[in-house]
Design a protein around this motif. Structure first.
Motif, short mmCIF file in Angstrom:
data_model
loop_
_atom_site.label_atom_id
_atom_site.label_comp_id
_atom_site.label_asym_id
_atom_site.label_seq_id
_atom_site.Cartn_x
_atom_site.Cartn_y
_atom_site.Cartn_z
N UNK A 252 0.82 -1.21 0.00
CA UNK A 252 0.00 0.00 0.00
C UNK A 252 0.86 1.26 0.00
N UNK A 253 1.86 1.31 0.87
CA UNK A 253 2.71 2.50 0.89
C UNK A 253 3.53 2.60 -0.39
N UNK A 254 3.95 1.45 -0.93
CA UNK A 254 4.68 1.47 -2.20
C UNK A 254 3.83 1.98 -3.34
N UNK A 255 2.55 1.60 -3.35
CA UNK A 255 1.66 2.10 -4.41
C UNK A 255 1.44 3.60 -4.28
N UNK A 256 1.38 4.10 -3.05
CA UNK A 256 1.25 5.55 -2.85
C UNK A 256 2.50 6.26 -3.37
N UNK A 257 3.66 5.69 -3.07
CA UNK A 257 4.92 6.29 -3.53
C UNK A 257 5.00 6.32 -5.05
N UNK A 258 4.74 5.17 -5.69
CA UNK A 258 4.85 5.10 -7.15
C UNK A 258 3.78 5.95 -7.83
N UNK A 259 2.65 6.12 -7.18
CA UNK A 259 1.59 6.95 -7.75
C UNK A 259 1.74 8.43 -7.48
N UNK B 122 -2.99 15.85 -2.35
CA UNK B 122 -3.78 15.53 -3.55
C UNK B 122 -4.55 14.25 -3.25
N UNK B 123 -5.77 14.41 -2.74
CA UNK B 123 -6.54 13.25 -2.28
C UNK B 123 -6.92 12.33 -3.43
N UNK B 124 -7.18 12.90 -4.60
CA UNK B 124 -7.52 12.07 -5.75
C UNK B 124 -6.37 11.15 -6.13
N UNK B 125 -5.16 11.68 -6.11
CA UNK B 125 -3.98 10.88 -6.42
C UNK B 125 -3.79 9.78 -5.38
N UNK B 126 -4.02 10.11 -4.13
CA UNK B 126 -3.90 9.13 -3.06
C UNK B 126 -4.88 7.98 -3.26
N UNK B 127 -6.14 8.30 -3.54
CA UNK B 127 -7.16 7.26 -3.70
C UNK B 127 -6.87 6.39 -4.91
N UNK B 128 -6.41 6.99 -6.00
CA UNK B 128 -6.07 6.19 -7.17
C UNK B 128 -4.91 5.24 -6.87
N UNK B 129 -3.93 5.73 -6.14
CA UNK B 129 -2.78 4.88 -5.81
C UNK B 129 -3.20 3.72 -4.92
N UNK B 130 -4.06 3.99 -3.93
CA UNK B 130 -4.53 2.93 -3.04
C UNK B 130 -5.38 1.92 -3.79
N UNK B 131 -6.18 2.39 -4.74
CA UNK B 131 -7.01 1.47 -5.53
C UNK B 131 -6.13 0.52 -6.33
N UNK B 132 -5.10 1.07 -6.97
CA UNK B 132 -4.18 0.22 -7.73
C UNK B 132 -3.48 -0.76 -6.81
N UNK B 133 -3.02 -0.28 -5.65
CA UNK B 133 -2.34 -1.16 -4.70
C UNK B 133 -3.24 -2.27 -4.19
N UNK B 134 -4.50 -1.94 -3.92
CA UNK B 134 -5.44 -2.94 -3.43
C UNK B 134 -5.74 -3.99 -4.50
N UNK B 135 -5.95 -3.55 -5.74
CA UNK B 135 -6.19 -4.50 -6.82
C UNK B 135 -4.98 -5.41 -7.02
N UNK B 136 -3.79 -4.85 -6.95
CA UNK B 136 -2.59 -5.66 -7.07
C UNK B 136 -2.49 -6.66 -5.93
N UNK B 137 -2.81 -6.20 -4.74
CA UNK B 137 -2.76 -7.07 -3.57
C UNK B 137 -3.77 -8.21 -3.68
#
Length: 656
Positions: A335-342, A350-365
């Motif tokens: 999750x933290x890695x997806x936030x960093x890469x995003x 930038x809350x939109x960027x945060x949510x997109x990064x977490x969504x990608x991280x969750x799907x990957x997980x």
């Protein structure tokens, strides 16, 4: 001749332009000369001075000999009764030089004179008046006591905090940003000590003036803006080292015996302590959100595990202990890695960027979880609950930090902007903002008193006049003001900045200039807002994307080289460029090398290709605009299209 003004410049072209424009106004009606000594700037400063300010005496050094040496180069040729050492990141009022001249003429024992300085937010700068750094004064400064007790005579003699800022005083040390001195006194005590490369030379010269019986004064009757060390990074280890090394040079020169040894030892200790503090602060600045995120997510997962175990299985200890040091750390890392890469840590609010990064991280997980053997999948429900908790926690952390730091949880809104100036300059400001892609909530412009105004907010009609500026700024809840200096006095601009206070961000558009300049960071280096452009190439996320594209592209092109070399004109150059990109010496796409102002943009490796590569005989402004658009609108897709569309040119030898 009444006054010789000496300005030493190093890579602050836009600030220098604004400074010289203010000097030109302030010297009107006086017998003066102005010297600019450039220490080998790479930003076009020399060309600017030659083209726009032909009345300036220019010394263009081929290297950077330091602040003291550069000042002395001009001082040896100066002819004025008084000399002024002035920083390029300053703006003087129209009456500054006349008031200083009159005061100096009325005080025959005056050696040096300083004035009130404010930063780019209108705040008073305490270094406007300073005391000598004796061992005790240096101790209170180095170890933070002066900041804890700013008005104490005992603890803040360094900034003379106990002396009212609105009264004239005899002081000990002048600020290097504005040092007005009697030329005859300077001849008697000597020029700047060239042992000081940067910092400390102002303290040394001020002290030598006092030793010869001259008096140094602080004059609050006029003000200047000082954008605070635009040429240096005050939060860097290099600044700590250079500043305290200068203090050590001063101590060894002017103190003897145990007093000198004590001060030197104290400064050496301060170097190490401040260096450690700087490293810790910089690390915390970069790692605070990842650390808080990771800790909060991990603790939340452990609590969720117990609650879910007790609720669903009736046993709080249902899951094995391995989940604590295998699964949960892996979840946190993903999750933290997806936030960093995003880019969520580059722009934490930038809350939109945060949510997109977490969504990608969750799907990957979830995808990884589904591929694992059954014995390594503790609970899908726990993973989903953890994703929900991670979202709530990370959003809450950022909202809290934003509220505590800025007083609002939303930092993504467009700032409420009013332009102060005439119609023509307002139109020019709007055009510059539009060209740069800077978005603002433009409310209207305020016309100089005496200019007709239409009473409606629009591009051509004003919402009021400057005699009601303070009222209008509060009425419209303005967050940013841009002053058009072609229509306004610097004296009036600085007065409004001081009265309205630091809650508003201030910018100034110099006359006939293409840059909008401002600074809003207290006690740190100034920030140049060349129209406040949000250049994508400056975004760490996009820079990481470019780095990956270059390396992966080089690998792919080398693997496909048996086929591609038949399409490339210079086959040897193709392999040379691919290896150069792979090793980080080149980039597949960079700035147009013919742009004389490309140094003003964020740095990139020299490109094998560049915007406008197909066209020849473009003028300098067009080349710079092409590079600006590339930097502003950058995306990996742009590089991909350039490479695919110019395969035959991939062997081109790029200029250095």
């Amino acid at each position: 001749m009444q006054l010789s003004i000496v300005i030493v410049n190093y890579n602050v072209r836009y600030f220098l332009e604004q400074c010289l424009l203010s000097v030109e106004r302030a010297t009107e009606g006086m017998d003066t000369e102005t010297w600019v000594v450039d220490n080998n700037s790479a930003d076009g400063s020399v060309e600017l001075v030659r083209r726009r300010f032909p009345w300036v005496h220019l010394v263009a050094n081929s290297d950077n000999p330091g602040f003291s040496v550069a000042n002395n180069q001009a001082l040896r040729q100066a002819r004025g009764k008084y000399v002024l050492l002035l920083n390029p990141d300053t703006v003087v009022q129209e009456d500054t030089f006349r008031r200083c001249y009159a005061f100096a003429e009325a005080h025959p024992r005056l050696g040096g004179l300083g004035v009130t300085m404010i930063d780019g937010s209108g705040r008073f700068l305490p270094e406007s008046k300073r005391g000598l750094p004796t061992p005790w004064v240096a101790f209170t400064k180095a170890f933070g006591l002066a900041r804890l007790f700013p008005r104490s005579r005992r603890f803040n003699h360094y900034h003379l905090g106990y002396l009212p800022a609105d009264e004239t005083h005899r002081i000990e040390v002048l600020a290097g940003a504005f040092m007005w001195m009697r030329a005859s006194a300077l001849e008697e005590v000597g020029l700047l000590d060239e042992a000081f490369f940067m910092y400390g030379e102002d303290i040394d010269l001020s002290y030598r003036l006092l030793q010869e019986g001259y008096e140094n004064y602080y004059l609050p009757e006029t003000r200047i803006i000082h954008y605070k060390g635009e040429s240096t990074k005050r939060g860097s280890l290099n600044y700590v080292r250079v500043f305290y090394q200068a203090m050590i040079i001063f101590a060894r020169k002017h103190f003897a015996g145990s007093q000198a040894r004590l001060l030197v030892w104290m400064m050496q200790l301060a170097v190490y302590l401040r260096a450690v503090l700087t490293v810790v602060c910089n690390l915390w600045q970069h790692l605070r959100f990842p650390l808080i995120d990771a800790l909060g997510i991990y603790v939340g997962l452990r609590l969720l595990k117990r609650l879910w175990s007790a609720y669903h299985f009736g046993d709080p200890d249902y899951f094995p202990d391995t989940i604590h040091y295998v699964h949960f750390p892996a979840y946190v890392l993903l999750w933290t890695g997806s936030i960093f890469l995003g880019g969520g840590y580059d722009r934490p609010y930038d809350y939109g960027r945060l949510l997109r990064s977490l969504a990608v991280g969750t799907l990957l997980l979830l995808a990884i979880y589904g591929l694992l053997p059954e014995e390594f999948r503790p609970s899908r429900a726990l993973l989903v609950l953890g994703a929900a908790w991670t979202t709530v926690w990370t959003l809450g952390v950022r909202a809290t930090a934003s509220a505590l730091t800025y007083g609002s949880i939303d930092q993504s809104h467009e700032r409420r902007l009013i332009i102060v100036g005439g119609r023509a300059e307002t139109q020019r400001t709007l055009s510059l903002l539009q060209r740069a892609g800077a978005t603002r909530n433009y409310l209207g412009h305020i016309a100089p008193t005496g200019e007709p105004w239409g009473g409606a907010a629009g591009a051509d009609e004003s919402i009021g006049s400057t005699d009601r500026l303070e009222t209008l700024a509060r009425l419209y809840r303005v967050e940013e003001l841009i002053f058009c200096s072609a229509d306004l006095d610097n004296t009036a601009i600085q007065g409004w900045m001081t009265r309205l206070g630091p809650d508003i961000q201030y910018r100034i558009l110099p006359e006939a200039s293409g840059s909008i300049i401002g600074s809003h960071r207290r006690d740190q280096r100034g920030t140049l807002y060349t129209i406040d452009v949000n250049l994508r190439i400056n975004d760490p996320t996009y820079r990481r994307g470019k780095w990956l594209f270059d390396r992966l592209g080089a690998v792919v092109l080398l693997l496909l080289s048996p086929l591609l070399v038949w399409f490339v004109r210079d086959k040897g150059g193709f392999f040379r460029n691919a290896i150069g990109v792979l090793l980080g010496r080149r980039s597949w796409v960079g700035y147009h090398p013919g742009d004389p102002q490309r140094e003003l943009l964020p740095r990139l490796r020299p490109g094998v290709l560049w915007p406008g590569i197909e066209t020849t005989e473009l003028d300098a402004d067009t080349l710079h605009h092409l590079n600006l658009l590339y930097a502003r609108d950058y995306g990996v897709g742009e590089d991909w299209r350039m490479v695919v569309g110019h395969l035959r040119w991939l062997g081109l030898r790029p200029p250095d």
